[in-house]
Design a protein around this motif. Structure first.
Motif, PDB file in Angstrom:
ATOM      1  N   TRP A 125       0.811  -1.220   0.000  1.00  0.00           N
ATOM      2  CA  TRP A 125       0.000   0.000   0.000  1.00  0.00           C
ATOM      3  C   TRP A 125       0.841   1.266   0.000  1.00  0.00           C
ATOM      4  O   TRP A 125       0.308   2.354  -0.172  1.00  0.00           O
ATOM      5  N   GLN A 126       2.148   1.148   0.188  1.00  0.00           N
ATOM      6  CA  GLN A 126       3.039   2.305   0.134  1.00  0.00           C
ATOM      7  C   GLN A 126       3.787   2.388  -1.193  1.00  0.00           C
ATOM      8  O   GLN A 126       4.660   3.228  -1.367  1.00  0.00           O
ATOM      9  N   GLY A 127       3.471   1.499  -2.135  1.00  0.00           N
ATOM     10  CA  GLY A 127       4.111   1.532  -3.447  1.00  0.00           C
ATOM     11  C   GLY A 127       5.350   0.679  -3.577  1.00  0.00           C
ATOM     12  O   GLY A 127       5.999   0.674  -4.627  1.00  0.00           O
ATOM     13  N   ALA A 128       5.722  -0.059  -2.523  1.00  0.00           N
ATOM     14  CA  ALA A 128       6.872  -0.955  -2.622  1.00  0.00           C
ATOM     15  C   ALA A 128       6.524  -2.101  -3.568  1.00  0.00           C
ATOM     16  O   ALA A 128       5.374  -2.525  -3.658  1.00  0.00           O
ATOM     17  N   ARG A 129       7.528  -2.592  -4.275  1.00  0.00           N
ATOM     18  CA  ARG A 129       7.351  -3.623  -5.289  1.00  0.00           C
ATOM     19  C   ARG A 129       8.294  -4.786  -5.000  1.00  0.00           C
ATOM     20  O   ARG A 129       9.423  -4.581  -4.568  1.00  0.00           O
ATOM     21  N   ILE A 130       7.803  -5.992  -5.272  1.00  0.00           N
ATOM     22  CA  ILE A 130       8.666  -7.162  -5.233  1.00  0.00           C
ATOM     23  C   ILE A 130       8.530  -7.840  -6.594  1.00  0.00           C
ATOM     24  O   ILE A 130       7.432  -8.123  -7.063  1.00  0.00           O
ATOM     25  N   GLY A 131       9.675  -8.016  -7.247  1.00  0.00           N
ATOM     26  CA  GLY A 131       9.687  -8.644  -8.563  1.00  0.00           C
ATOM     27  C   GLY A 131      10.229 -10.055  -8.468  1.00  0.00           C
ATOM     28  O   GLY A 131      10.092 -10.727  -7.453  1.00  0.00           O
ATOM     29  N   VAL A 159      -0.358  -6.508  -1.020  1.00  0.00           N
ATOM     30  CA  VAL A 159      -0.167  -6.937   0.363  1.00  0.00           C
ATOM     31  C   VAL A 159      -0.001  -5.699   1.240  1.00  0.00           C
ATOM     32  O   VAL A 159       0.293  -4.607   0.753  1.00  0.00           O
ATOM     33  N   GLU A 160      -0.191  -5.883   2.537  1.00  0.00           N
ATOM     34  CA  GLU A 160      -0.128  -4.737   3.450  1.00  0.00           C
ATOM     35  C   GLU A 160       1.258  -4.126   3.515  1.00  0.00           C
ATOM     36  O   GLU A 160       1.420  -2.915   3.455  1.00  0.00           O
ATOM     37  N   ARG A 161       2.301  -4.971   3.631  1.00  0.00           N
ATOM     38  CA  ARG A 161       3.664  -4.437   3.808  1.00  0.00           C
ATOM     39  C   ARG A 161       4.685  -5.413   3.247  1.00  0.00           C
ATOM     40  O   ARG A 161       4.651  -6.601   3.564  1.00  0.00           O
ATOM     41  N   LEU A 162       5.617  -4.894   2.435  1.00  0.00           N
ATOM     42  CA  LEU A 162       6.665  -5.728   1.837  1.00  0.00           C
ATOM     43  C   LEU A 162       8.031  -5.548   2.484  1.00  0.00           C
ATOM     44  O   LEU A 162       8.920  -6.332   2.227  1.00  0.00           O
ATOM     45  N   HIS A 163       8.233  -4.514   3.266  1.00  0.00           N
ATOM     46  CA  HIS A 163       9.530  -4.227   3.885  1.00  0.00           C
ATOM     47  C   HIS A 163      10.620  -4.127   2.816  1.00  0.00           C
ATOM     48  O   HIS A 163      11.516  -4.975   2.739  1.00  0.00           O
ATOM     49  N   PRO A 164      10.547  -3.085   1.986  1.00  0.00           N
ATOM     50  CA  PRO A 164      11.508  -2.951   0.889  1.00  0.00           C
ATOM     51  C   PRO A 164      12.930  -2.728   1.381  1.00  0.00           C
ATOM     52  O   PRO A 164      13.142  -2.229   2.499  1.00  0.00           O
ATOM     53  N   VAL A 174      -0.387   1.959  -8.224  1.00  0.00           N
ATOM     54  CA  VAL A 174      -0.526   0.556  -8.639  1.00  0.00           C
ATOM     55  C   VAL A 174      -1.876   0.408  -9.322  1.00  0.00           C
ATOM     56  O   VAL A 174      -2.899   0.830  -8.787  1.00  0.00           O
ATOM     57  N   ALA A 175      -1.863  -0.208 -10.496  1.00  0.00           N
ATOM     58  CA  ALA A 175      -3.095  -0.477 -11.247  1.00  0.00           C
ATOM     59  C   ALA A 175      -3.464  -1.936 -11.071  1.00  0.00           C
ATOM     60  O   ALA A 175      -2.626  -2.824 -11.233  1.00  0.00           O
ATOM     61  N   ALA A 176      -4.720  -2.169 -10.743  1.00  0.00           N
ATOM     62  CA  ALA A 176      -5.265  -3.526 -10.619  1.00  0.00           C
ATOM     63  C   ALA A 176      -6.628  -3.524 -11.297  1.00  0.00           C
ATOM     64  O   ALA A 176      -7.116  -2.476 -11.745  1.00  0.00           O
ATOM     65  N   GLU A 177      -7.248  -4.694 -11.354  1.00  0.00           N
ATOM     66  CA  GLU A 177      -8.575  -4.793 -11.971  1.00  0.00           C
ATOM     67  C   GLU A 177      -9.632  -4.043 -11.170  1.00  0.00           C
ATOM     68  O   GLU A 177     -10.675  -3.664 -11.698  1.00  0.00           O
ATOM     69  N   THR A 178      -9.346  -3.788  -9.913  1.00  0.00           N
ATOM     70  CA  THR A 178     -10.298  -3.101  -9.031  1.00  0.00           C
ATOM     71  C   THR A 178     -10.160  -1.579  -9.087  1.00  0.00           C
ATOM     72  O   THR A 178     -10.985  -0.867  -8.527  1.00  0.00           O
ATOM     73  N   ILE A 180      -7.149   1.995  -9.617  1.00  0.00           N
ATOM     74  CA  ILE A 180      -5.774   2.483  -9.524  1.00  0.00           C
ATOM     75  C   ILE A 180      -5.595   3.156  -8.171  1.00  0.00           C
ATOM     76  O   ILE A 180      -6.364   4.035  -7.793  1.00  0.00           O
ATOM     77  N   MET A 181      -4.561   2.734  -7.470  1.00  0.00           N
ATOM     78  CA  MET A 181      -4.231   3.280  -6.163  1.00  0.00           C
ATOM     79  C   MET A 181      -3.017   4.191  -6.341  1.00  0.00           C
ATOM     80  O   MET A 181      -1.976   3.755  -6.824  1.00  0.00           O
ATOM     81  N   ILE A 182      -3.158   5.451  -6.002  1.00  0.00           N
ATOM     82  CA  ILE A 182      -2.049   6.396  -6.063  1.00  0.00           C
ATOM     83  C   ILE A 182      -1.422   6.453  -4.664  1.00  0.00           C
ATOM     84  O   ILE A 182      -2.116   6.587  -3.663  1.00  0.00           O
ATOM     85  N   VAL A 183      -0.089   6.351  -4.620  1.00  0.00           N
ATOM     86  CA  VAL A 183       0.566   6.268  -3.316  1.00  0.00           C
ATOM     87  C   VAL A 183       1.513   7.426  -3.029  1.00  0.00           C
ATOM     88  O   VAL A 183       2.050   7.514  -1.947  1.00  0.00           O
ATOM     89  N   ARG A 184       1.719   8.312  -3.965  1.00  0.00           N
ATOM     90  CA  ARG A 184       2.671   9.390  -3.657  1.00  0.00           C
ATOM     91  C   ARG A 184       2.018  10.593  -3.087  1.00  0.00           C
ATOM     92  O   ARG A 184       0.870  10.774  -3.091  1.00  0.00           O
TER      93      ARG A 184
END
Length: 184
Positions: A125-131, A159-164, A174-178, A180-184
C-alpha cells in the motif's frame, strides 16, 4: 515474519493458479482502468512490458496507445542492465532474456515524463514492489526520475507491507482490476 523469498513464492503461486479466462478478464479491466487514468491520457510516451506467464496482459492497451499516436517502448535486457526500446507493432519482437519477448528495434527510449507500466509479483500500500529478484527495474529507475511509475498487478497481489530494501524503488501508484491506487 515471511522472508522476501517466501513472499515472492507465495504471490507467484497465487498468480500462477489463475485460469486463462480470469487472466484475460482481469487484464482487460486493468487496461480499461489505465486507459481512463489521466497519467495515461496525458502521456506522450508509455513504457510497457510484454507479459510473461500469467502477468497482466497490457498488449491491448499498447495497441490503443499506437492508435492514439503515443510513443511506446518495451524493455530489453543485456547482461544486468535493462533499457526500453521503441516498438510500433507486435511484429517487432523476438524471444530474449528469460524467454521474454523483447523489441528488436535499435531506438532506445528515455523520457523523464514517460509513464512506465511496471510488472511485479506483488506491491504494498506504500508503493513498494517485489519482482522476480533480478533487480532490473530497480537498477533502471535508479537515477532516472520518471514522472510516473505505475505498478501493474492483480488485486490479490497487493499486500499490506513488503519491507523494501534500501535500493528498491517505490511506485507512484498501482493499477489492478479493481482500480488504480495512487501512493505518492
Amino acid at each position: 515474519m515471511e522472508t522476501r523469498k517466501q513472499i515472492r513464492e507465495r504471490l507467484k503461486q497465487k498468480r500462477d493458479s489463475l485460469s486463462q479466462a480470469q487472466v484475460q478478464q482481469w487484464s482487460a479491466e486493468i487496461c480499461k482502468n489505465i486507459e481512463a487514468h489521466p497519467w495515461f491520457v496525458q502521456a506522450e510516451t508509455v513504457c510497457f512490458y510484454y507479459p510473461l506467464g500469467k502477468e497482466a496482459d497490457l498488449r491491448p492497451l499498447a495497441e490503443t496507445a499506437w492508435s492514439m499516436g503515443k510513443k511506446t517502448a518495451f524493455p530489453r535486457v543485456a547482461g544486468r542492465e535493462m533499457q526500453f526500446y521503441q516498438a510500433d507493432s507486435f511484429t517487432e519482437f523476438a524471444e530474449g532474456s528469460f524467454h521474454v519477448m523483447e523489441p528488436v528495434g535499435t531506438t532506445v527510449i528515455y523520457q523523464e515524463d514517460a509513464l512506465v507500466l511496471t510488472p511485479g509479483l506483488g506491491f504494498d500500500w506504500q508503493g513498494a514492489r517485489i519482482g522476480y529478484g533480478g533487480g532490473y527495474y530497480d537498477r533502471y529507475f535508479a537515477g532516472r526520475p520518471h514522472k510516473y511509475k505505475l505498478g501493474v498487478a492483480y488485486a490479490m497481489q497487493l499486500v499490506e507491507r513488503l519491507h523494501p530494501k534500501e535500493h528498491d524503488v517505490r511506485m507512484d501508484g498501482v493499477a489492478a482490476e479493481t482500480g488504480i491506487m495512487i501512493v505518492r
